[in-house]
Scaffold this motif. Structure first.
Motif, mmCIF file in Angstrom:
data_model
loop_
_atom_site.group_PDB
_atom_site.id
_atom_site.type_symbol
_atom_site.label_atom_id
_atom_site.label_comp_id
_atom_site.label_asym_id
_atom_site.label_seq_id
_atom_site.Cartn_x
_atom_site.Cartn_y
_atom_site.Cartn_z
ATOM 1 N N ASP A 203 -3.444 3.803 38.125
ATOM 2 C CA ASP A 203 -2.927 4.375 36.872
ATOM 3 C C ASP A 203 -3.208 5.871 36.760
ATOM 4 N N ILE A 204 -4.445 6.271 37.057
ATOM 5 C CA ILE A 204 -4.827 7.673 36.869
ATOM 6 C C ILE A 204 -4.007 8.596 37.774
ATOM 7 N N VAL A 205 -3.941 8.254 39.063
ATOM 8 C CA VAL A 205 -3.248 9.148 40.003
ATOM 9 C C VAL A 205 -1.743 8.916 39.967
ATOM 10 N N ILE A 212 4.849 8.613 38.349
ATOM 11 C CA ILE A 212 5.655 7.569 38.985
ATOM 12 C C ILE A 212 5.387 6.247 38.261
ATOM 13 N N PRO A 213 6.339 5.330 38.267
ATOM 14 C CA PRO A 213 6.199 4.104 37.470
ATOM 15 C C PRO A 213 5.055 3.211 37.953
ATOM 16 N N ARG A 218 5.426 3.742 46.246
ATOM 17 C CA ARG A 218 4.890 5.002 46.752
ATOM 18 C C ARG A 218 3.399 5.157 46.440
ATOM 19 N N ASN A 219 2.874 4.341 45.514
ATOM 20 C CA ASN A 219 1.467 4.438 45.116
ATOM 21 C C ASN A 219 0.596 3.665 46.110
ATOM 22 N N LYS A 680 8.723 5.865 27.747
ATOM 23 C CA LYS A 680 8.062 6.153 29.017
ATOM 24 C C LYS A 680 8.045 7.645 29.324
ATOM 25 N N ASN A 681 6.923 8.065 29.955
ATOM 26 C CA ASN A 681 6.715 9.444 30.416
ATOM 27 C C ASN A 681 6.559 10.454 29.286
ATOM 28 N N SER A 682 6.470 9.976 28.037
ATOM 29 C CA SER A 682 6.215 10.881 26.916
ATOM 30 C C SER A 682 4.712 11.126 26.803
#
Length: 729
Positions: A203-205, A212-213, A218-219, A680-682
């Motif tokens: 979550d942090i990175v 990224i979701p 990719r994580n 999301k992403n706000s």
């Protein structure tokens, strides 16, 4: 032996049959695309590798403890010779329940994602019935273990006094509860550290730093995160609730043998009653499982309603049939004891509903928590902590009322010391009532991690976004049901721990019996104390709040709850730091990860979580075993009673606070992700991610471990009672 007993192993086999049936049904479903199968295999291999390592560590601990009990039994004669074997079987069956549940979950997640492409109901059905494998395995193995030991000890325990024989048998059976509790604590702590280290790092990175979701392929930590859901929320939870279920039944059997001492026929009925209630609960759990279904396009409230239909149907039927069970057994006051069971059932329902209210984003508290994210992470943290603290009021008051009602119904509301045994039996059987339909209650809990993993598989396999939307709805429901399950577990732990406190006094009396058998100048006095009542033993050791030894024990017990939580949270923090460093390194050094051109090194993240969990779980778990032994040696029975009382009071309230805060933070994040307060992403979304990250060890590591801590300290004290008596004659 009462002929009704044979319904118990029959119910155990029925539960195991339906667990196998649901597992076979799930395995017939398709895992989907090649990518979906590949991802599922990564998760499966990681989970099994972790569990193999954990069981190696736990096996060493179990061998050492079993040898120690053998020395007490065969070397010093202050322990029942069956204890080492009962301890080992309790640990084995607890671990087996977790293993089967986790294996099922790792096969079910991709199949759930694939089924969700057809319909929401198809996905719910596979996830829920796969969760039911866990629920039915736990109750099936629990009743099977209890049945086997009941038959074996009846055949081999030789005591000319029939009443005393039943007391010896039931108190001996309590010790396999210690094996189950020890295994459960290692599973919960180790699994909780593993899953939250991976989750926090991802979550942090991933979500906060790289935008990224969740579960993005990719994580680098995403596979470790999905593995963690299985080892912590499935294997750990299965072992946890196995010991809760068995502990409540065993404590009630032991108290029944004590409360009705002298009347062998009534003793036998009191011992059989909790096993019968659990057996009927198995059948009704299966009925409830088949009742769960939903319609396409259902929202969170409709899904909650679908699961509630199954659980409420089972609970309502057991409430009615409990009256028939006590009447069939021939209790004179059958309806009063039935009302004690009903008080436990109702308290479980109320705690579940209160948890749902405070943690589901269908209700005001979690929505207000999400709204606080508009002003940043700090207000999210403050609001979540406040929500968790307030949420303790209803469960605590509910349990308090349930205790008084269960005691009162069992004694005709006579609170004289002469009725203490009957009243404690009423409280204990209320705990059995609360957990009687665990087969379906645990299914609603185990379903959550399966739905969560299904969403991860859908995301990593790059399926149509509509699939992820459906799995997110199922996952949000899973967060709520998981919080409800944790409320049930800690509520039953409070009632069971109170019963175990009384069982500790009974074990003290048996310790005096062992000393009397050795002969000597004080043999007659020891024999008299072995036949004394609970109030007499309490008076003998001056177990009152005016005794400073008791108060010291209370403070140590309360401290243990906070010390244990602090150690497990710091363990998650240290492991998460290593995970964050590794994920950042991969983003920095492996070219093409963020563009999707290069696959991350998932294995290194899995390895970090595995090593951290194995290393960090040992000290907190051993502390829970060592402290009751040391308190017994240094402070005697009075100090131990204080320790158990302080641990119960502080641990119960703290566990509810942690579980509800964590659940609310998680669902507040999901509420924002649905498009509220910026979506999301706000900035609001990032604030709720921080809240969710803080809440991860609250709800999945420290909180759920506390109910095991409470009961493990009680079980250790019971097993070590003989040594405590010897040192404090």
């Amino acid at each position: 032996m009462n002929a009704l007993f044979y319904a118990v192993p029959a119910a155990a086999l029925l539960a195991l049959f339906f667990a196998w049936f649901f597992f076979r049904q799930m395995m017939k479903e398709s895992e989907g695309t090649v990518t979906m199968k590949e991802i599922a295999q990564y998760v499966r291999e990681g989970a099994m590798a972790y569990l193999k390592q954990q069981y190696k560590v736990v096996t060493v601990v179990f061998i050492i403890l079993a040898l120690f009990f053998a020395v007490l039994a065969y070397g010093f004669g202050i322990q029942n010779p069956w204890v080492p074997f009962a301890f080992l079987t309790g640990g084995f069956f607890s671990g087996l329940a977790g293993f089967i549940g986790m294996k099922t979950a790792t096969y079910a997640s991709a199949r759930t994602a694939n089924a969700t492409m057809r319909s929401l109901n198809s996905g719910l059905k596979i996830a829920f019935r796969s969760g039911a494998v866990m629920g039915l395995t736990v109750v099936g193995l629990g009743l099977l273990d209890i049945s086997i030991w009941w038959v074996v000890l009846n055949a081999f325990v030789d005591n000319p006094d029939a009443s005393q024989k039943l007391v010896v048998i039931t108190t001996t059976m309590l010790t396999f509860g210690m094996g189950a509790s020890t295994q459960a604590l290692f599973a919960r702590v180790g699994g909780g550290i593993y899953t939250k280290a991976a989750d926090v790092g991802a979550d942090i990175v991933g979500k906060v730093e790289q935008d990224i979701p969740e579960d993005d392929p990719r994580n680098p930590a995403t596979i470790a995160d999905n593995v963690g859901d299985n080892v912590g929320d499935v294997a750990g939870m299965g072992a946890d609730l196995y010991e809760s279920y068995c502990g409540s039944i065993l404590a009630t059997m032991a108290l029944g043998a004590s409360a009705f001492f002298g009347d062998t026929a009534l003793q036998m009925k009191a011992i059989i009653a909790p096993m019968m209630i659990a057996a009927v609960g198995v059948v009704l759990s299966v009925v409830g499982i088949f009742a769960v279904r939903t319609k396409e396009g259902a929202g969170l409230k409709q899904l909650l309603g679908s699961l509630s239909l199954g659980t409420n149907l089972s609970a309502a039927l057991i409430a009615v049939l409990t009256f028939a069970i006590f009447r069939l057994l021939g209790f004179q006051h059958w309806w009063q004891l039935s009302l004690s069971v009903l008080s436990g059932l109702l308290s479980g329902v109320i705690i579940g509903k209160a948890t749902e209210y405070y943690t589901s984003h269908s209700y005001k508290p979690t929505r207000k928590l999400a709204e606080s994210a508009q002003t940043g992470s700090a207000t999210v943290i403050i609001s979540g902590v406040g929500l968790g603290m307030i949420s303790t009021a209803i469960p605590v008051v509910t349990i308090a009322i349930a205790i008084l009602l269960a005691y009162g119904f069992a004694t005709g509301f006579c609170f004289e010391p002469s009725q203490l045994g009957h009243g404690l039996y009423g409280i204990s059987i209320a705990a059995v009532g609360m957990l009687s339909t665990l087969g379906i209650t645990l299914a609603t809990d185990a379903y959550g991690p399966i739905a969560d993993n299904a969403g991860g598989n859908a995301q990593m396999s790059e399926l149509d976004p509509s699939v992820r939307e459906k799995t997110d709805v199922l996952d949000a429901l899973g967060n709520t049901t998981a919080a409800t399950g944790k409320g049930f577990a800690i509520g039953s732990a409070a009632l069971t721990a109170l019963a175990l406190l009384a069982s500790y006094i009974e074990e003290i009396k048996i310790g005096f019996g062992h000393l009397a058998e050795k002969g000597g100048d004080m043999a007659a006095q020891f024999a008299e104390l072995s036949r004394a009542s609970i109030p007499d033993i309490v008076a003998h050791y001056n177990i009152t709040l005016m005794n400073p030894v008791v108060l010291v024990g209370v403070f140590i017990g309360a401290m243990m709850a906070f010390l244990f939580c602090g150690m497990t949270m710091n363990a998650v923090g240290r492991a998460a730091q290593k995970m964050v460093v590794e994920v950042r390194r991969q983003f920095r050094e492996i070219a093409g990860i963020l563009e999707g051109k290069q696959r991350p090194d998932y294995t290194s993240c899995v390895r970090i979580s595995t090593r951290a969990a194995q290393h960090e779980m040992v000290i907190p778990s051993l502390l829970a075993i060592a402290v009751p032994v040391l308190v017994g040696i240094l402070l005697g029975p009075a100090g131990v009673v204080g320790l158990l009382s302080g641990g119960l009071g502080a641990g119960f309230v703290l566990a509810i606070f942690l579980a509800n805060s964590g659940g609310a933070w998680d669902n507040a994040k999901k509420y924002v992700e649905e498009g509220n307060f910026g979506g999301k992403n706000s900035s609001s979304h990032k604030a709720t991610i921080v809240g969710d990250t803080v809440g991860d060890p609250f709800k999945d590591t420290s909180g759920p471990s506390l109910n095991i801590l409470i009961k493990l300290m009680s079980m250790v004290s019971i097993v070590m009672a003989g040594l405590t008596v010897l040192l404090h004659i």
